[in-house]
Design a protein around this motif. Structure first.
Motif, short mmCIF file in Angstrom:
data_model
loop_
_atom_site.label_atom_id
_atom_site.label_comp_id
_atom_site.label_asym_id
_atom_site.label_seq_id
_atom_site.Cartn_x
_atom_site.Cartn_y
_atom_site.Cartn_z
N ILE A 1 0.86 -1.19 0.00
CA ILE A 1 0.00 0.00 0.00
C ILE A 1 0.89 1.23 0.00
CG2 ILE A 1 -0.29 -0.09 2.54
CD1 ILE A 1 -3.31 1.00 1.07
N HIS A 2 0.54 2.18 -0.86
CA HIS A 2 1.37 3.37 -1.01
C HIS A 2 0.49 4.61 -0.93
CE1 HIS A 2 4.80 5.75 -2.22
NE2 HIS A 2 4.01 6.39 -3.06
N PRO A 3 0.96 5.66 -0.21
CA PRO A 3 0.10 6.83 0.00
C PRO A 3 0.15 7.88 -1.11
CG PRO A 3 2.07 7.04 1.33
CD PRO A 3 2.19 5.73 0.59
N ASP B 1 8.04 9.86 1.38
CA ASP B 1 7.45 11.20 1.50
C ASP B 1 6.48 11.54 0.37
OD1 ASP B 1 8.93 11.70 3.84
OD2 ASP B 1 10.68 12.28 2.66
N ALA B 2 5.66 10.58 0.02
CA ALA B 2 4.75 10.77 -1.11
C ALA B 2 3.77 11.92 -0.88
CB ALA B 2 3.98 9.47 -1.35
N SER C 1 -4.83 13.68 -4.38
CA SER C 1 -3.86 12.63 -4.06
C SER C 1 -4.67 11.38 -3.71
CB SER C 1 -2.94 13.07 -2.93
OG SER C 1 -1.93 12.10 -2.76
N GLY C 2 -4.07 10.49 -2.93
CA GLY C 2 -4.82 9.29 -2.58
C GLY C 2 -3.89 8.16 -2.21
N THR D 1 -1.59 16.52 7.69
CA THR D 1 -3.06 16.49 7.57
C THR D 1 -3.46 15.66 6.36
OG1 THR D 1 -3.10 18.59 6.33
CG2 THR D 1 -3.40 18.73 8.72
N LEU D 2 -2.70 15.81 5.28
CA LEU D 2 -2.99 15.04 4.08
C LEU D 2 -2.78 13.54 4.35
CD1 LEU D 2 -3.75 14.85 1.10
CD2 LEU D 2 -1.35 15.33 0.52
#
Ligand code: GRF
Length: 214
Positions: A119-121, A131-132, A144-145, A176-177
């Motif tokens: 899983i990648h942010p 640091d995506a 984003s997602g 926050t993101l």
């Protein structure tokens, strides 16, 4: 009944940190939304909170120290051979990387081709690597997602299974993101695993077809 139980997908989770995605998988299993069984949680970090979570839920926890492998010329591969040994001993069918801060080598990738997820942010292929969320903000993206994908040799490059979009709002910080993305991670990771458990994921080249999808 016991026949069905025997068929549950045997999951091995590799993780290095706090383990909120492990928790989401555990919760989905306990709620009956995920037909799988976690047979072990392995970490390369001795004090990782994820191991504590595993123990709390009565799951087998394994700390595999990378240090003894460090001197070897093929340290990463040697470590992964040891990981593979642990996974095979427990007859793990599906490997889930959940905040696993170690690059997996072809030793593991080949052994678990189309049977290892990460899983990648971010919405891959945008912003792979570390640091995506920060990268998405700095780039000025509006959306984003997160992405669940099969693991291949390239970092965050494998066939995409599921994604969820998260808007970037004015005033967002990386934190926050990340927090809003995490909420979606916890939804799509168990869903992707359930699709696997139902035998509905078919990989063709780099495209994952989900059978029976509406
Ligand atoms: C998540 O943001 C995941 O996308 C990334 O690492 C983080 C792990 O978080 N690969 P957690 O340990 O599951 O809470």
């Amino acid at each position: 009944m016991s026949g069905r139980a025997l068929k549950k997908v045997r999951i091995g989770v590799l993780a290095s940190g706090r383990g909120s995605n492990l928790q989401a998988i555990i919760d989905a299993i306990e709620a009956g939304r995920l037909d799988a069984r976690i047979v072990l949680v392995l970490s390369n970090k001795k004090d990782a909170a994820v191991l504590e979570r595993a123990r709390k839920h009565g799951l087998a926890d394994v700390f595999l120290d990378p240090k003894p492998f460090a001197g070897q010329p093929d340290a990463r591969e040697a470590y992964d051979r040891a990981v593979l040994d642990v996974l095979r001993k427990q007859d793990v069918e599906l490997v889930l990387l959940a905040g696993y801060m170690k690059i997996v080598t072809p030793v593991l990738v080949k052994a678990y081709e189309n049977r290892m997820m990460n899983i990648h942010p971010s919405l891959l292929p945008s912003f792979p690597g570390l640091d995506a969320q920060k990268k998405a903000l700095e780039h000025g993206g509006k959306l984003s997602g997160c992405t669940v994908h099969f693991v291949t040799e390239g970092v965050d490059e494998g066939p995409i299974i599921l994604q969820a979009a998260v808007p970037i709002v004015e005033g967002d910080t990386a934190e926050t993101l990340a927090a809003r993305i995490l909420v979606e991670e916890h939804k799509i990771y168990p869903k992707a695993v359930q699709l696997y458990a139902e035998g509905r994921l078919n990989v063709s080249g780099r495209v994952v077809h989900v059978s029976g999808a509406s």
